[in-house]
Motif scaffolding. Sequence first.
Motif, PDB file in Angstrom:
ATOM      1  N   VAL A  58       0.840  -1.204   0.000  1.00 25.32           N
ATOM      2  CA  VAL A  58       0.000   0.000   0.000  1.00 25.32           C
ATOM      3  C   VAL A  58       0.877   1.257   0.000  1.00 25.32           C
ATOM      4  CG1 VAL A  58      -1.683   1.344   1.327  1.00 25.32           C
ATOM      5  CG2 VAL A  58      -1.989  -1.120   1.071  1.00 25.32           C
ATOM      6  N   ASP A  59       1.905   1.283   0.831  1.00 26.33           N
ATOM      7  CA  ASP A  59       2.799   2.453   0.889  1.00 26.33           C
ATOM      8  C   ASP A  59       3.510   2.690  -0.437  1.00 26.33           C
ATOM      9  OD1 ASP A  59       2.124   2.883   3.519  1.00 26.33           O
ATOM     10  OD2 ASP A  59       3.917   1.921   4.342  1.00 26.33           O
ATOM     11  N   VAL A  60       4.062   1.630  -1.031  1.00 26.68           N
ATOM     12  CA  VAL A  60       4.792   1.746  -2.288  1.00 26.68           C
ATOM     13  C   VAL A  60       3.848   2.143  -3.425  1.00 26.68           C
ATOM     14  CG1 VAL A  60       6.110   0.429  -4.007  1.00 26.68           C
ATOM     15  CG2 VAL A  60       6.631   0.191  -1.578  1.00 26.68           C
ATOM     16  N   MET A  61       2.646   1.553  -3.440  1.00 24.82           N
ATOM     17  CA  MET A  61       1.673   1.895  -4.487  1.00 24.82           C
ATOM     18  C   MET A  61       1.262   3.363  -4.391  1.00 24.82           C
ATOM     19  SD  MET A  61      -0.722  -1.512  -4.625  1.00 24.82           S
ATOM     20  CE  MET A  61      -2.046  -0.622  -5.386  1.00 24.82           C
ATOM     21  N   THR A  62       1.033   3.843  -3.172  1.00 25.48           N
ATOM     22  CA  THR A  62       0.637   5.236  -2.975  1.00 25.48           C
ATOM     23  C   THR A  62       1.694   6.186  -3.533  1.00 25.48           C
ATOM     24  OG1 THR A  62      -0.584   4.622  -0.981  1.00 25.48           O
ATOM     25  CG2 THR A  62      -0.033   6.932  -1.229  1.00 25.48           C
ATOM     26  N   THR A  63       2.934   5.916  -3.210  1.00 21.80           N
ATOM     27  CA  THR A  63       4.033   6.752  -3.710  1.00 21.80           C
ATOM     28  C   THR A  63       4.139   6.673  -5.235  1.00 21.80           C
ATOM     29  OG1 THR A  63       5.246   6.409  -1.651  1.00 21.80           O
ATOM     30  CG2 THR A  63       6.518   7.170  -3.545  1.00 21.80           C
ATOM     31  N   SER A  64       4.059   5.465  -5.782  1.00 22.90           N
ATOM     32  CA  SER A  64       4.190   5.281  -7.232  1.00 22.90           C
ATOM     33  C   SER A  64       3.046   5.944  -7.985  1.00 22.90           C
ATOM     34  CB  SER A  64       4.243   3.792  -7.568  1.00 22.90           C
ATOM     35  OG  SER A  64       5.386   3.207  -6.987  1.00 22.90           O
ATOM     36  N   ASP A  67       3.444   9.566  -8.148  1.00 25.00           N
ATOM     37  CA  ASP A  67       4.490   9.931  -9.108  1.00 25.00           C
ATOM     38  C   ASP A  67       4.030   9.757 -10.556  1.00 25.00           C
ATOM     39  OD1 ASP A  67       6.298  10.612  -7.141  1.00 25.00           O
ATOM     40  OD2 ASP A  67       7.333   8.680  -7.152  1.00 25.00           O
ATOM     41  N   GLY A  68       2.773   9.370 -10.753  1.00 22.68           N
ATOM     42  CA  GLY A  68       2.231   9.237 -12.103  1.00 22.68           C
ATOM     43  C   GLY A  68       2.497   7.898 -12.761  1.00 22.68           C
ATOM     44  N   GLN A  69       2.936   6.916 -11.999  1.00 19.03           N
ATOM     45  CA  GLN A  69       3.220   5.604 -12.575  1.00 19.03           C
ATOM     46  C   GLN A  69       1.976   4.721 -12.588  1.00 19.03           C
ATOM     47  OE1 GLN A  69       6.381   4.292  -9.986  1.00 19.03           O
ATOM     48  NE2 GLN A  69       7.946   5.107 -11.337  1.00 19.03           N
ATOM     49  N   ILE A  70       1.912   3.810 -13.541  1.00 20.64           N
ATOM     50  CA  ILE A  70       0.877   2.781 -13.583  1.00 20.64           C
ATOM     51  C   ILE A  70       1.371   1.629 -12.720  1.00 20.64           C
ATOM     52  CG2 ILE A  70      -0.318   1.097 -15.045  1.00 20.64           C
ATOM     53  CD1 ILE A  70       0.051   3.095 -17.380  1.00 20.64           C
ATOM     54  N   ILE A  71       0.497   1.098 -11.890  1.00 24.16           N
ATOM     55  CA  ILE A  71       0.833  -0.062 -11.058  1.00 24.16           C
ATOM     56  C   ILE A  71       0.261  -1.297 -11.737  1.00 24.16           C
ATOM     57  CG2 ILE A  71       0.560  -1.161  -8.802  1.00 24.16           C
ATOM     58  CD1 ILE A  71       2.074   1.463  -8.630  1.00 24.16           C
ATOM     59  N   ARG A  72       1.115  -2.220 -12.140  1.00 23.86           N
ATOM     60  CA  ARG A  72       0.680  -3.474 -12.760  1.00 23.86           C
ATOM     61  C   ARG A  72       0.837  -4.583 -11.738  1.00 23.86           C
ATOM     62  NH1 ARG A  72      -0.883  -2.059 -17.558  1.00 23.86           N
ATOM     63  NH2 ARG A  72       0.334  -0.601 -18.787  1.00 23.86           N
TER      64      ARG A  72
END
Length: 124
Positions: A58-64, A67-72
């Motif tokens: 959850v923490d890493v996804m929130t940051t990513s 930052d405008g990244q797509i989470i796959r």
Amino acid sequence: MPIKYKTVEKPLPGKSEKKWYASANTSGEKTLEGLTTDIEKISTVSGADIRAVLYALVDVMTTSLADGQIIRLGELGSMRVNISSEGKDKAEEVTAAAIKGAKIIFTPSTKIKTMLNNLKYEKM
């Protein structure tokens, strides 16, 4: 197990006429703690380790996402940020102030889409 549904009456947009529609009825919720317990039952990983990984995710996804990244997420799907803004007459008038809000768009994987296409339904 089938998805249970109920019927609800809703007005048609812009009209006084109403129609009846099917509406999915939830049967509860699954929390992060519940998911942890379920995963713990089918793996050799401890609940503490599972919780640590899920909270870190959850923490890493929130940051990513910020930052405008797509989470796959493999067979789960993907997530990305989408924004909505006011329309302007000229491109140079579109600034950050025109942005009204943001939301997360989730796109399910093929596996989840297949599950959705194969659901069974039961009226309550």
